[in-house]
Design an enzyme around this catalytic site. Structure first.
Site, mmCIF file in Angstrom:
data_model
loop_
_atom_site.group_PDB
_atom_site.id
_atom_site.type_symbol
_atom_site.label_atom_id
_atom_site.label_comp_id
_atom_site.label_asym_id
_atom_site.label_seq_id
_atom_site.Cartn_x
_atom_site.Cartn_y
_atom_site.Cartn_z
ATOM 1 N N ASP A 124 0.824 -1.215 0.000
ATOM 2 C CA ASP A 124 0.000 0.000 0.000
ATOM 3 C C ASP A 124 0.854 1.259 0.000
ATOM 4 O OD1 ASP A 124 -2.493 -0.973 -0.261
ATOM 5 O OD2 ASP A 124 -3.168 -0.598 1.780
ATOM 6 N N ASP A 126 3.138 -9.378 9.108
ATOM 7 C CA ASP A 126 3.377 -7.955 8.886
ATOM 8 C C ASP A 126 4.788 -7.745 8.347
ATOM 9 O OD1 ASP A 126 0.868 -7.282 9.619
ATOM 10 O OD2 ASP A 126 1.363 -6.549 11.616
ATOM 11 N N ASP A 154 7.493 -6.403 9.364
ATOM 12 C CA ASP A 154 8.699 -6.528 10.186
ATOM 13 C C ASP A 154 8.860 -7.922 10.788
ATOM 14 O OD1 ASP A 154 6.378 -5.901 11.678
ATOM 15 O OD2 ASP A 154 7.610 -5.521 13.444
ATOM 16 N N ASP A 210 -8.024 -7.252 13.260
ATOM 17 C CA ASP A 210 -7.663 -8.578 13.747
ATOM 18 C C ASP A 210 -8.581 -9.025 14.883
ATOM 19 O OD1 ASP A 210 -6.742 -6.609 15.407
ATOM 20 O OD2 ASP A 210 -4.645 -7.201 15.331
#
Length: 759
Positions: free
Chosen positions: A305, A364, A366, A458
């Site tokens: 994104d 994600d 990281d 989530d």
């Protein structure tokens, strides 16, 4: 005949006391006794010259002390002024305070601070004038007459022959003045009205505090029982064994699942949502592409994104590199970032080829999963059709980077070790952490898919899946490396999102909870414990009790908080929180003070989410530093930076792709020119120490941003320090130390000192 010199010298009277002046910093005086000086001579005062020296030296010392204090105060003001100027230029992002969404809270704190300063001045004047009264003053004539009856008989009545002007007793306000009258009126008002209200509110908060403490103790007992009995989820033994056997026979680079019918290798979709995360995309994509799973049974979706064109090109190039190595990986980019992460995942799940896959793993940007992640999580789904989610635990590559990361590690270790594990074992339900988990795609579709209505997508999907009857499993022994926010600004925004979103979700899903067909006790657990107690009550009583009521009780001593509420119970709860991370035990006091400091952010986020204020829909990507996990990674990075790799292009690449690739190579060449020295330093450091380390990919000076000023924390710092000063007038020792240390903690956080680097 003249007397000998010795007798003449000894017979002369000595005056004063010999003084040795040491010209040190600070000056000091040492009195010495002369030989033969009698005791009565020592007791005499110093002569005029010596006394003048003493006065001058003491005056010099006093002036030096005052000058030192003035210089220190001026230095602090200068530092604060520089921080304020830097904070205005450091961040161009809109903040809740700057945009007006946090002005109500800030205005309340400022008004509270001004009122406390005025009350401190008033109480100080009253203290030094000796206006000390008991808490309950005689308020009617009957009590006054009772006191008059205790006087001697000859003092009860005045002589009859006195004039009327002398027989009238003067009023108290006529003798002591209007200021004293105002002070007495304030005492009566606070006893009758303010103290009662504060006492009721504090009692209510204490009850909430005790209920939440009992819940925390029950969770710890459940975790202790799990450890004692060795309870943990176990996958199907036959499938796991066959999977290991198949993995030994299979060539992961080009193996086919049809070679071994006994192996359990379902179709897995791996999704990696990211947005403008240059620091971590390469490491994360590298780890995901090295997952030990048949290549034809896994598809990696890089869901970008980013609105930064350079970042887009870098991610595309990384995807191209792994695609040429045989990994089934695709790149997706949305032109409109609608719905943030939830919208990104929803858009990816709408692809036609998703119907061919049974499970989806989410990481994600990281996160750095180990190669055996899928083999440790996916087998739990076999033979368990009611299982919808398998969640792994997080571990952190930068937990020892600074004090802020150490304190975050304590919180998250308790969250995973105790909360998630206990709820997973006994309830088969917990909040999905948004990453490092594997979902059954059927469960996602049955629950309505990803929704964009909150900032905690989530938790939203987890609650809806729970209401549909799906079960969850938490694997405490499967760890996935990730990063913690290293700056207070990033951590503050993350916590605001994590505490405003649950209140949004509570408002939206409450009707669905009551309409669902799950058992009543599960509904009660979801509403009373999951939402109200752990998401609403905790920030409410923490902020109200320690940041509002405690300072008020210093100015209204009639409503005193018990010592066990201030000290004993919080220390016990902090000790329980720190048990899952025993190496962090020396930080128990900073942890307690920092949690109280974060209560202002969590309370503000909770209120904005509960009442759907504008800041509750704010989504800011948490800043990453790009930490690696081992010395081997550092060596590889140094070698790659020193010798740029020669990537090969496929013939099927389009002309537009070639142009983007050319731009990328120009950009990388410019970066490599500045990285030679850094690469050599990294290689030397890694060669000297082969143990796991945490090192940034970029220079710390380049990543370091000027510190900011946080106004709410500073306002509370001065408020608590003012209350600590007021507690000195009441001789409240423990209250003073708590307020002092808590105020200093707020001050350090407000000046953005909590995230400084540690050696």
């Amino acid at each position: 005949m003249a007397p000998p010199p010795s007798s003449w010298w000894g017979s002369e009277e000595q005056r004063g006391t010999p003084v040795v002046v040491k010209m040190d910093n600070p000056y000091s005086l040492v009195e010495i006794d002369g030989p033969g000086m009698p005791d009565n001579k020592k007791a005499r005062g110093k002569n005029a010259k010596q006394f003048t020296w003493v006065l001058l030296l003491r005056a010099h010392r006093a002036v030096g002390c005052v000058a030192w204090l003035a210089a220190g105060f001026w230095g602090v003001l200068g530092a604060v002024n520089r921080r304020v100027r830097r904070s205005r230029d450091a961040d161009a992002e809109p903040d809740a305070e700057a945009s007006g969404r946090g002005r109500a809270m800030l205005g309340f704190l400022r008004a509270f601070l001004l009122l406390s300063l005025a009350m401190l001045a008033f109480e100080t004047v009253a203290h030094y004038k000796g206006w000390h009264f008991p808490q309950h003053l005689p308020g009617n004539l009957q009590e006054l007459e009772d006191q008059l009856q205790q006087l001697p008989e000859h003092l009860r009545h005045l002589p009859e022959n006195l004039p009327e002007q002398l027989r009238r007793l003067p009023e108290r306000r006529e003798i002591e003045g209007w200021l004293h009258g105002a002070y007495v009126a304030w005492l009566d008002f606070r006893v009758e009205y303010i103290a009662w209200a504060i006492q009721k509110l504090s009692s209510f908060c204490i009850v909430l505090f005790m209920v939440q403490s009992v819940d925390r103790i029950v969770l710890c007992l459940g975790c202790f029982w799990i450890k004692l009995r060795g309870i943990k989820p176990r996958a199907n033994v036959s499938s796991s064994a066959s999977g290991k056997k198949a993995s030994r026979r299979r060539d992961v680079e080009g193996g086919n699942a049809d070679d071994d019918a006994d192996g359990y290798f379902p179709m897995v979709l791996v999704q990696m949502p990211m947005c403008n995360e240059k620091e971590v995309y390469e490491t994360s994509i590298s780890h995901v592409c090295q997952l030990d799973w048949p290549r034809d049974r896994m598809l990696v979706q890089v869901l970008d994104d980013s609105d930064d064109e350079v970042c887009q090109m870098l991610i595309k190039a990384e995807v191209t590199k792994w695609s040429q190595r045989g990994v089934n990986i695709i790149y997706r980019h949305r032109l409109n970032r609608t719905g943030y992460k939830a919208g990104n995942l929803k858009s990816a799940m709408s692809c036609d080829y998703v119907k061919d896959y049974e499970f989806v793993a989410i990481f994600d940007a990281d996160f750095q999963p180990n190669p055996d992640f899928l083999k440790l999580t996916v087998p739990h789904f076999k033979g368990n059709p009611e299982l919808g989610l398998v969640q792994a635990r997080w571990s952190f590559v930068n937990k020892d980077e600074n004090l802020l990361t150490r304190l975050q590690n304590i919180n998250l270790c308790f969250h995973f070790e105790v909360e998630q594990q206990v709820n997973g074992v006994y309830l088969n339900f917990f909040g999905f952490n948004g990453t490092a988990g594997v979902w059954r795609i059927e469960a996602l579709e049955d629950s309505g898919g990803w929704m964009e209505r909150t900032t905690v997508e989530d938790m939203d999907i987890a609650v809806r899946a729970h209401l549909c009857g799906w079960k969850f499993i938490f694997l405490n022994d499967v760890n996935v490396l990730c990063e913690l926010p290293e700056s207070y600004q990033a951590y503050r925004k993350q916590q605001h999102r994590w505490h405003s979103g649950p209140m949004q979700l509570f408002r939206l899903c409450l009707p669905a909870v009551f309409k669902s067909k799950i058992p009543f006790w599960k509904k009660a657990n979801l509403v009373m414990l999951f939402f109200l107690l752990r998401k609403l009550v905790l920030p409410f009583y923490s902020f109200t009790l320690f940041c509002v009521i405690l300072p008020l009780t210093m100015f209204v001593p009639e409503a005193e908080l018990p010592i066990w509420v201030i000290c004993y119970i919080p220390v016990l709860m902090s000790l329980l929180n720190i048990l899952p991370a025993p190496k962090s035990f020396p930080f128990i006091i900073p942890y307690l003070l920092f949690e109280n400091t974060m209560s202002v952010t969590k309370f503000n986020a909770m209120v904005s989410g509960l009442f759907q204020l504008g800041s509750s829909y704010e989504w800011v990507v948490t800043k990453k530093a790009g930490r690696t996990s081992s010395a081997s990674d550092i060596l590889a990075l140094a070698e790659e930076d020193a010798h740029p790799p020669q990537r090969k292009l496929t013939r099927g690449m389009s002309e537009g792709g070639l142009q983007e690739w050319g731009k990328l190579r120009e950009h990388e060449a410019a970066e490599w020119a500045n990285k030679d020295e850094a690469a050599a330093a990294l290689a030397t450091t890694a060669a000297a120490d082969s143990s796991p380390v945490t090192t940034p990919k970029k220079s710390s000076k380049a990543n370091k941003k000027p510190n900011r000023i946080f106004k709410k924390e500073l306002a509370l710092a001065f408020l608590l320090l003012t209350a600590a000063t007021r507690s000195l007038l009441s001789a409240q020792g423990l209250h003073f130390y708590f307020l002092l240390f808590q105020g200093v903690t707020f001050l350090a956080v407000g000046l953005d000192l909590i995230g400084e680097q540690v050696s």
